[in-house]
Scaffold this active site. Sequence first.
Site, PDB file in Angstrom:
ATOM      1  N   HIS A 195      -2.150  -5.346   1.244  1.00  0.00           N
ATOM      2  CA  HIS A 195      -3.434  -5.982   0.944  1.00  0.00           C
ATOM      3  C   HIS A 195      -3.144  -7.372   0.412  1.00  0.00           C
ATOM      4  O   HIS A 195      -2.201  -7.557  -0.354  1.00  0.00           O
ATOM      5  CB  HIS A 195      -4.200  -5.186  -0.128  1.00  0.00           C
ATOM      6  CG  HIS A 195      -5.347  -5.974  -0.686  1.00  0.00           C
ATOM      7  ND1 HIS A 195      -6.566  -6.018  -0.075  1.00  0.00           N
ATOM      8  CD2 HIS A 195      -5.422  -6.822  -1.757  1.00  0.00           C
ATOM      9  CE1 HIS A 195      -7.370  -6.840  -0.763  1.00  0.00           C
ATOM     10  NE2 HIS A 195      -6.694  -7.331  -1.783  1.00  0.00           N
TER      11      HIS A 195
ATOM     12  N   TYR B 121     -12.254  -2.137  -3.825  1.00  0.00           N
ATOM     13  CA  TYR B 121     -12.857  -2.217  -2.495  1.00  0.00           C
ATOM     14  C   TYR B 121     -14.390  -2.234  -2.543  1.00  0.00           C
ATOM     15  O   TYR B 121     -15.035  -1.844  -1.567  1.00  0.00           O
ATOM     16  CB  TYR B 121     -12.368  -1.058  -1.631  1.00  0.00           C
ATOM     17  CG  TYR B 121     -10.970  -1.250  -1.065  1.00  0.00           C
ATOM     18  CD1 TYR B 121     -10.630  -2.410  -0.374  1.00  0.00           C
ATOM     19  CD2 TYR B 121      -9.999  -0.254  -1.192  1.00  0.00           C
ATOM     20  CE1 TYR B 121      -9.356  -2.588   0.151  1.00  0.00           C
ATOM     21  CE2 TYR B 121      -8.719  -0.424  -0.654  1.00  0.00           C
ATOM     22  CZ  TYR B 121      -8.414  -1.599   0.020  1.00  0.00           C
ATOM     23  OH  TYR B 121      -7.162  -1.780   0.557  1.00  0.00           O
TER      24      TYR B 121
ATOM     25  N   LYS C  86       0.822  -1.210   0.000  1.00  0.00           N
ATOM     26  CA  LYS C  86       0.000   0.000   0.000  1.00  0.00           C
ATOM     27  C   LYS C  86       0.861   1.266   0.000  1.00  0.00           C
ATOM     28  O   LYS C  86       2.064   1.204   0.306  1.00  0.00           O
ATOM     29  CB  LYS C  86      -0.928  -0.035   1.213  1.00  0.00           C
ATOM     30  CG  LYS C  86      -1.978  -1.153   1.143  1.00  0.00           C
ATOM     31  CD  LYS C  86      -2.947  -1.055   2.311  1.00  0.00           C
ATOM     32  CE  LYS C  86      -4.037  -2.100   2.221  1.00  0.00           C
ATOM     33  NZ  LYS C  86      -5.024  -1.979   3.322  1.00  0.00           N
TER      34      LYS C  86
ATOM     35  N   ASN D 169      -2.231  -0.153   7.164  1.00  0.00           N
ATOM     36  CA  ASN D 169      -1.761  -1.511   7.441  1.00  0.00           C
ATOM     37  C   ASN D 169      -0.903  -2.143   6.339  1.00  0.00           C
ATOM     38  O   ASN D 169      -0.856  -3.346   6.189  1.00  0.00           O
ATOM     39  CB  ASN D 169      -2.914  -2.402   7.874  1.00  0.00           C
ATOM     40  CG  ASN D 169      -3.953  -2.578   6.789  1.00  0.00           C
ATOM     41  OD1 ASN D 169      -3.803  -2.045   5.705  1.00  0.00           O
ATOM     42  ND2 ASN D 169      -4.973  -3.343   7.086  1.00  0.00           N
TER      43      ASN D 169
ATOM     44  N   GLU E 158      -9.285  -9.937  -8.291  1.00  0.00           N
ATOM     45  CA  GLU E 158      -8.278  -8.883  -8.118  1.00  0.00           C
ATOM     46  C   GLU E 158      -7.140  -9.014  -9.129  1.00  0.00           C
ATOM     47  O   GLU E 158      -6.655  -8.014  -9.649  1.00  0.00           O
ATOM     48  CB  GLU E 158      -7.770  -8.899  -6.669  1.00  0.00           C
ATOM     49  CG  GLU E 158      -8.873  -8.443  -5.700  1.00  0.00           C
ATOM     50  CD  GLU E 158      -8.587  -8.731  -4.232  1.00  0.00           C
ATOM     51  OE1 GLU E 158      -7.497  -9.239  -3.905  1.00  0.00           O
ATOM     52  OE2 GLU E 158      -9.471  -8.428  -3.404  1.00  0.00           O
TER      53      GLU E 158
END
Length: 151
Positions: A115, A49, A9, A112, A126
Site C-alpha cells: 500500500h 480504508y 501487506k 497486491n 495515514e
Amino acid sequence: MEQTFAMVKPGAVQRELIGEIITRFEKKGIKLVGLKLMQMSEELAKQHYAEHTEKPFFDELVKGITAGPVVAMVLEGENVINIVRTMAGATRPSDALPGTIRGDYVLDTGKNVIHTSDSKESAIREINLFFKKEEIINYSLATETWIYVLP
Ligand code: IDP
C-alpha cells in the site's frame, strides 16, 4: 522534504518480501524515518480504508489486511509520494509494469503486496494513523550529498 506512508501487506510478509521491498526504497535513495512490524486491528483497518467503505470488496479488503502482520513505514525524500507510488506500480496487475513492485510480484488485485499513500492529504492522514510523533525519527544519512544536488 516530503514524507509518505507505505505498508508491506500480509501476503508480502508471508512471501518473505519485506527485505526485497524495503531494499528497493533504500537503493533509490529514499530515507526510512519510521518502521514497524504490527498486527492491524479490524478497527484500524476500517479507518485506514475508510474511503472504500461502500466498495463491494471492502470486507475482503479489511479481512486481507488483518490476515497477518504488516510492515508499516514512513519514507522521506524529494517528491516521495509520487515516486513511491510509481515504484509500487498500478493497482490492476495487467497495468503494473515490470520493474515496479506490483509488476514484479503481483497477479491478483486483491493480493497486491504493498500500500502507498496516493496524495499529500492521505500521506498525512495515514502517517498519523499508524505512527506517534516520537516514532518518526529525524536524522541525516551520510550519503545525502551524493543523492541530492544541495545548495
Ligand atoms: P491502490 O492500493 O493502488 O492505491 P486503491 O484503488 O486505493 O488502490 O484500492 C485499495 C486496495 O483495494 C488495493 O490496493 C487493492 O488491494 C484493493 N482493491 C482495489 N480494487 C479492487 C478490486 O476490484 N477487487 C479486490 N480488491 C481491490
